[in-house]
Scaffold this active site. Structure first.
Site, mmCIF file in Angstrom:
data_model
loop_
_atom_site.group_PDB
_atom_site.id
_atom_site.type_symbol
_atom_site.label_atom_id
_atom_site.label_comp_id
_atom_site.label_asym_id
_atom_site.label_seq_id
_atom_site.Cartn_x
_atom_site.Cartn_y
_atom_site.Cartn_z
ATOM 1 C CG HIS A 358 9.162 -10.729 -63.086
ATOM 2 N ND1 HIS A 358 7.979 -10.086 -63.346
ATOM 3 C CD2 HIS A 358 8.935 -12.038 -63.318
ATOM 4 C CE1 HIS A 358 7.073 -10.973 -63.714
ATOM 5 N NE2 HIS A 358 7.628 -12.163 -63.707
ATOM 6 C CE LYS A 549 3.911 3.292 -58.757
ATOM 7 N NZ LYS A 549 3.909 2.392 -59.900
ATOM 8 N NE ARG A 550 5.989 -3.799 -50.812
ATOM 9 C CZ ARG A 550 6.344 -5.003 -50.361
ATOM 10 N NH1 ARG A 550 5.631 -6.068 -50.671
ATOM 11 N NH2 ARG A 550 7.388 -5.161 -49.581
ATOM 12 C CE LYS A 555 7.577 -0.599 -57.108
ATOM 13 N NZ LYS A 555 6.763 -0.878 -58.316
ATOM 14 C CB THR A 656 0.616 -4.609 -63.629
ATOM 15 O OG1 THR A 656 0.950 -4.756 -62.247
ATOM 16 C CG2 THR A 656 1.376 -5.622 -64.460
ATOM 17 C CE LYS A 660 -3.110 -3.958 -61.019
ATOM 18 N NZ LYS A 660 -2.412 -4.062 -59.708
#
Ligand SMILES: *Cc1c(COP(=O)(O)O)cnc(C)c1O
Length: 818
Positions: A358, A549-550, A555, A656, A660
């Protein structure tokens, strides 16, 4: 009535209210009615389990999928089950009699937050798809007493509160105490000679605790099959050890009781970050050992005591390396308890276990200190040593005793403290190694696992992630789901590629208007949610630009903030934007992750300055929604016009969240990273906003050490101004030094391997340009709506049904029940 069910929900509701809960319809609380309703739905679910169990025993030709994962982020189940069982009308009619509203009653359910983020949510989507498609499957994890912490924001800072999700009881779990198994820890490995003269080992003098299963049945849409999510709960066998007490070992006397109590207390709140904690290793062994004993017991019930065909009846998928102890544990059971020889045991194990990677980021790869592992699991350690010795012999033969290869590929990392590399262990043993997007799998093959790819190219394959459209469209976006079903029928619910049919409406202005109305409804719902939670009013006619998101440096929420500060500066300079925008953030930081927590504070500080300024706030608002979880995502994502997917290229394995958003009609503003690349391929470059450096360019700049963010700072006035404001305390005048570390990490690499390690400044200009393109397109609502429609219509690939069918075809090799 649910298909193939004789259960009458209305009768069951009264029965459960009166008899299970001993409550009267007039005096009971809404929470009690929530439980009565959940039990009534659960009755149908239980029937489906009974049918599934029968099939497990009858259909010996069906290989069972076992998904081992430290996390399953399933979210709420009441409404999800009602939709999957197709009993919504019946439930609504029932609730009407009691003057109750399904939307309100569903909110009383605690989110089962047994996961951090994407990895755990993926596992939950997979169980939904497996059940819907009709494959036999078990998910295994821990019954954490506290889910991921609840986040509140105080004075702009994240604060963590315990998430006591079981406090009222949980209606969806079935305890199965008679199926408890014993899990052992510590002790030593003792050699002996068996009756045939072979040297064998016994694991003795262990501390033992009981693992008690609690089952949650995961329904599929219009399916008679359920997936079983088996949560293991630790329980002491011996509360008190008199023998140890007599010897004066007071701590040892209560060790097992304490271990049982602490084992399941916490879900470690780290996402994509590895922490070598002993308790975490104990957790990993606990649920993996319990799961394997369960799998073997099931095999014996189906096939008798012979385990030589275990790999044909069962397959085990490791969701990252967290459950990699399944490898030595299965070897140990076969060797020590079932009496197999090494070669036979090895043959079974290597054909049973498959591994999903992952992450390619070094800080996320598990490496256990050898002495820690050896002390906790002496026999497993010995087995890992044996696996490694045999493997390195093979490496030597293959690569002409190339020492570098042997050092790099060894399961053990030598050094001051010897370590066990779990990704290497998983790669050596598993028959399949997969990444989770095309780019990610290529990076595995070219860098992180390149030696293993050279040695075993046939093991490597890609399985691009997906999400279940049952939760991420049907459940979370009622007006859009309704519009789609009215237009093309409901086939999309089980075959997302059917959304392609929506392209026929591309020039149908009536349809586009309805699409815009659905988006408007979702934006109003989110605006109400924000008003209730934060007492901030946001205007649903503004462009909703969302990053949820986290919170993680890779990110790049910080890049988003830098750009917002720049927009603020432009407005104050008199450059009014043509499109008013609302920037929405949500996400949790790991409690110990200083920089991520500082970024949350910065977002909130900027939000305060922006939202308070009467000139600016006509054009720009910034909102941080607290406590991002599955239920919040279901409200937030359908309301997005723009989906921010802006990780540094080469860092996000798949994502992911991006999928969505696409399914719900947002346009992606993103980098060429993870599955964004595949979104681009599906939707076409006219229908997405791509910016920033490519993964190879980032890799090259890192390798050559040529990146110079300070140079960019000196040359680029806009960036310099933004960073100087952050450095100078513009957003926190009472605490002017608060954000110095952000400035210094970007320009000097403070607390980091290099300055601006995630290339924010390198991508800033291109990001700003992409935002300008967004603005321009939004001025033409007709064009925008067309592109939104194309995003929905071309999202078929991103169903987890597609992902699961690929796992089945290439890895699991099983068949559907029907
Ligand atoms: C989908 C999801 C994630 C993953 O989001 P990414 O943007 O892919 O990181 C994390 N948390 C929750 C609650 C989700 O639903």
């Amino acid at each position: 009535m649910a298909k193939n069910s004789k259960i009458d929900i209305t009768n069951q509701f009264t029965y459960h209210l009166n008899h299970t809960l001993a409550e009267n319809k007039d005096f009971s609380t809404t929470l009690q009615k929530f439980f009565a309703l959940s039990y009534s739905i659960r009755d149908i679910v239980a029937e489906k389990w009974l049918r599934t169990e029968e099939i497990i025993h009858q259909r010996k030709d069906l290989r069972i999928v076992n998904y081992l994962s430290m996390e399953f982020l399933i979210g709420r189940l009441l409404y999800n089950n009602i939709l999957n069982l197709q009993v919504e009308d019946e439930v609504k009619a029932l609730l009407k009699k009691f003057d109750l509203d399904l939307d309100k009653i569903a909110l009383l359910e605690e989110d089962a937050a047994l996961g951090n983020g994407g990895l755990g949510r993926l596992a939950a989507c997979f169980l939904d798809s497996l059940a819907t498609l009709g494959y036999l499957s078990y998910g295994y994890t821990i019954r954490y007493q506290y889910g991921l912490f609840k986040q509140t924001i105080e004075n702009g800072f994240q604060k963590e509160m315990p998430d006591d999700w079981l406090k009222n009881g949980y209606p969806w779990e079935f305890p199965k105490p008679e199926e408890a198994v014993t899990v052992k820890f510590f002790g030593r490995s003792e050699p002996y000679t068996d009756e045939k003269g072979n040297i064998r080992f016994k694991w003795v003098d262990t501390y033992d605790i009981l693992a008690v299963p609690y089952d949650i049945y995961i329904t599929g849409y219009n399916s008679d099959i359920v997936s079983v999510l088996r949560l293991w709960h630790p329980k002491a066998i011996n509360e008190f050890n008199f023998a140890e007490f007599e010897k004066g070992n007071y701590e040892k006397a209560v060790y097992e009781k304490n271990l049982a109590e602490t084992l399941c207390k916490v879900l470690y709140p780290n996402d994509a970050f590895y922490q070598g904690r002993e308790l975490r290793l104990k957790q990993e062994h606990f649920f993996v050992s319990a799961a394997l004993q369960d799998i073997i017991r099931r095999h014996k019930r189906r096939f008798g005591n012979d385990l030589s065909n275990l790999h044909e009846s069962e397959v085990i998928q490791l969701n990252d390396t967290h459950p990699a102890l399944a490898i030595p544990e299965l070897m140990r059971i076969l060797l020590d308890e079932e009496g197999y020889g090494w070669d036979d045991a090895w043959n079974i194990v290597k054909n049973t276990i498959a591994y999903t990677n992952h992450t390619v980021m070094p800080e996320a790869l598990e490496k256990w200190e050898a002495p820690l592992l050896q002390n906790l699991l002496p026999r497993h350690y010995q087995i890992i040593e044996e696996i490694n010795a045999r493997f390195l012999k093979e490496v030597g033969e293959k690569f002409n005793n190339n020492l570098k290869k042997i050092i790099d590929m060894s399961i053990f990392e030598e050094g001051n403290i010897k370590k066990v590399r779990m990704a290497n262990l998983s790669s050596v043993v598993s028959f399949s190694i997969n990444g989770v997007s095309e780019l990610h799998t290529e990076i595995l093959k070219k860098s992180v696992l390149k030696d293993f790819y050279e040695m075993y190219p046939e093991k490597f394959n890609n399985k691009t992630n997906g999400v279940t459209q049952r939760r991420w469209l049907l459940e979370c976006n009622p007006p859009l789901a309704k519009l789609i079903t009215e237009s093309i029928g409901n086939g999309w619910i089980t075959n997302l590629y059917e959304l392609r049919k929506l392209e026929t409406f591309l020039n149908d202005s009536e349809f586009l208007k309805k699409l815009a109305e659905a988006k408007r409804w979702n934006k109003e719902r989110l605006a109400n949610y924000i008003r209730e939670k934060l007492d901030i009013s946001v205007d649903p006619s503004t462009l909703f630009d969302i990053q949820v998101k986290r919170i993680h440096e890779y990110k790049r929420q910080l890049l988003n903030v830098l750009h917002i500060i720049h927009l603020y500066n432009e407005i104050l300079d008199g450059k009014k934007p043509e499109v008013p925008r609302t920037f929405i953030f949500a996400g949790k930081s790991a409690p110990g992750y200083r920089m991520a927590k500082l970024i949350i504070k910065l977002i909130n500080s900027v939000a305060e300055v922006v939202n308070r300024n009467p000139i600016v706030n006509k054009h720009l608002k910034v909102v941080f929604i607290p406590n991002y979880n599955v239920s919040a995502a279901q409200i937030i994502i359908p309301a997005a016009n723009i989906s921010e997917q802006i990780s540094t290229a080469g860092t996000e394995a798949s994502g992911t969240g991006n999928m969505k958003f696409m399914i719900n009609g947002a346009l992606t503003l993103g980098t060429l990273d993870g599955a964004n690349i595949e979104i681009l391929e599906e939707v076409g470059e006219e229908n997405i906003f791509i910016f920033g450096l490519k993964a190879e360019e980032i890799e090259e700049a890192r390798r050559k050490g040529i990146y110079n963010p300070f140079g960019i700072y000196l040359e680029n006035e806009k960036i310099r101004k933004v960073l100087d404001m952050i450095r100078g305390g513009y957003f926190t005048p009472n605490e002017p030094e608060l954000f110095v570390d952000i400035y210094e990490s970007l320009l000097y690499g403070k607390h980091a391997p290099m300055p601006d390690q995630y290339f924010l400044l390198a991508d800033f200009e291109s990001y700003e340009k992409a935002h300008k393109d967004v603005e321009k397109l939004y001025l033409n609502q007709e064009e925008w709506n067309k592109k939104s429609l194309l995003n929905i219509a071309r999202s078929g690939k991103f169903s987890s049904d597609r992902t699961i069918e690929e796992y089945v075809r290439d890895i699991w090799k099983t068949k559907k029940v029907d």
